[in-house]
Scaffold this motif. Structure first.
Motif, mmCIF file in Angstrom:
data_model
loop_
_atom_site.group_PDB
_atom_site.id
_atom_site.type_symbol
_atom_site.label_atom_id
_atom_site.label_comp_id
_atom_site.label_asym_id
_atom_site.label_seq_id
_atom_site.Cartn_x
_atom_site.Cartn_y
_atom_site.Cartn_z
ATOM 1 N N ASP A 13 0.808 -1.221 0.000
ATOM 2 C CA ASP A 13 0.000 0.000 0.000
ATOM 3 C C ASP A 13 0.842 1.272 0.000
ATOM 4 O O ASP A 13 0.449 2.274 -0.595
ATOM 5 C CB ASP A 13 -0.938 0.019 1.210
ATOM 6 C CG ASP A 13 -1.967 -1.098 1.160
ATOM 7 O OD1 ASP A 13 -2.204 -1.640 0.060
ATOM 8 O OD2 ASP A 13 -2.526 -1.434 2.217
ATOM 9 N N ALA A 14 1.959 1.245 0.725
ATOM 10 C CA ALA A 14 2.779 2.453 0.853
ATOM 11 C C ALA A 14 4.252 2.070 0.939
ATOM 12 O O ALA A 14 4.863 2.158 1.996
ATOM 13 C CB ALA A 14 2.346 3.248 2.076
ATOM 14 N N PRO A 15 4.844 1.641 -0.170
ATOM 15 C CA PRO A 15 6.239 1.188 -0.120
ATOM 16 C C PRO A 15 7.207 2.262 0.361
ATOM 17 O O PRO A 15 8.220 1.953 0.988
ATOM 18 C CB PRO A 15 6.545 0.775 -1.561
ATOM 19 C CG PRO A 15 5.437 1.284 -2.394
ATOM 20 C CD PRO A 15 4.277 1.556 -1.504
ATOM 21 N N GLU A 16 6.877 3.527 0.116
ATOM 22 C CA GLU A 16 7.758 4.605 0.561
ATOM 23 C C GLU A 16 7.743 4.753 2.085
ATOM 24 O O GLU A 16 8.660 5.324 2.665
ATOM 25 C CB GLU A 16 7.365 5.931 -0.095
ATOM 26 C CG GLU A 16 6.027 6.506 0.361
ATOM 27 C CD GLU A 16 4.793 5.844 -0.252
ATOM 28 O OE1 GLU A 16 3.690 6.161 0.195
ATOM 29 O OE2 GLU A 16 4.936 5.019 -1.173
ATOM 30 N N ALA A 17 6.703 4.213 2.740
ATOM 31 C CA ALA A 17 6.585 4.330 4.200
ATOM 32 C C ALA A 17 7.208 3.136 4.921
ATOM 33 O O ALA A 17 7.208 3.090 6.144
ATOM 34 C CB ALA A 17 5.117 4.448 4.596
#
Length: 81
Positions: A13-17
């Motif tokens: 869902d949020a690879p950058e997180a």
């Protein structure tokens, strides 16, 4: 859903997180949820001594301190020495 599924979902869902802080937060949240659902948190002692507790953890995580606190609590509550 297990912890690894939660990490995979976060990565999807949020690879950058997905950094160390996010994973630590996720693990902490899951641990708190699990402990909250446990209900009765009293120590379960056997009727016939000795009662054995298995304590594990990484270096510096407070195992010895926790064992000392358990021993003190048991001594206060049950008169055991």
């Amino acid at each position: 859903m297990d912890v690894l599924d939660d990490v995979r979902a976060l990565a999807k869902d949020a690879p950058e997180a997905l950094d160390g802080d996010a994973i630590k937060g996720l693990l902490r949240e899951r641990l708190v949820d699990t402990l909250d659902k446990a209900g009765d948190r009293s120590l379960a002692l056997t009727e016939d001594p000795p009662t054995v507790f298995f304590v594990m953890g990484a270096n510096g995580m407070g195992k010895t301190t926790t064992i000392g606190k358990l021993a003190h609590r048991l001594g206060e509550e049950g008169g055991q020495r």
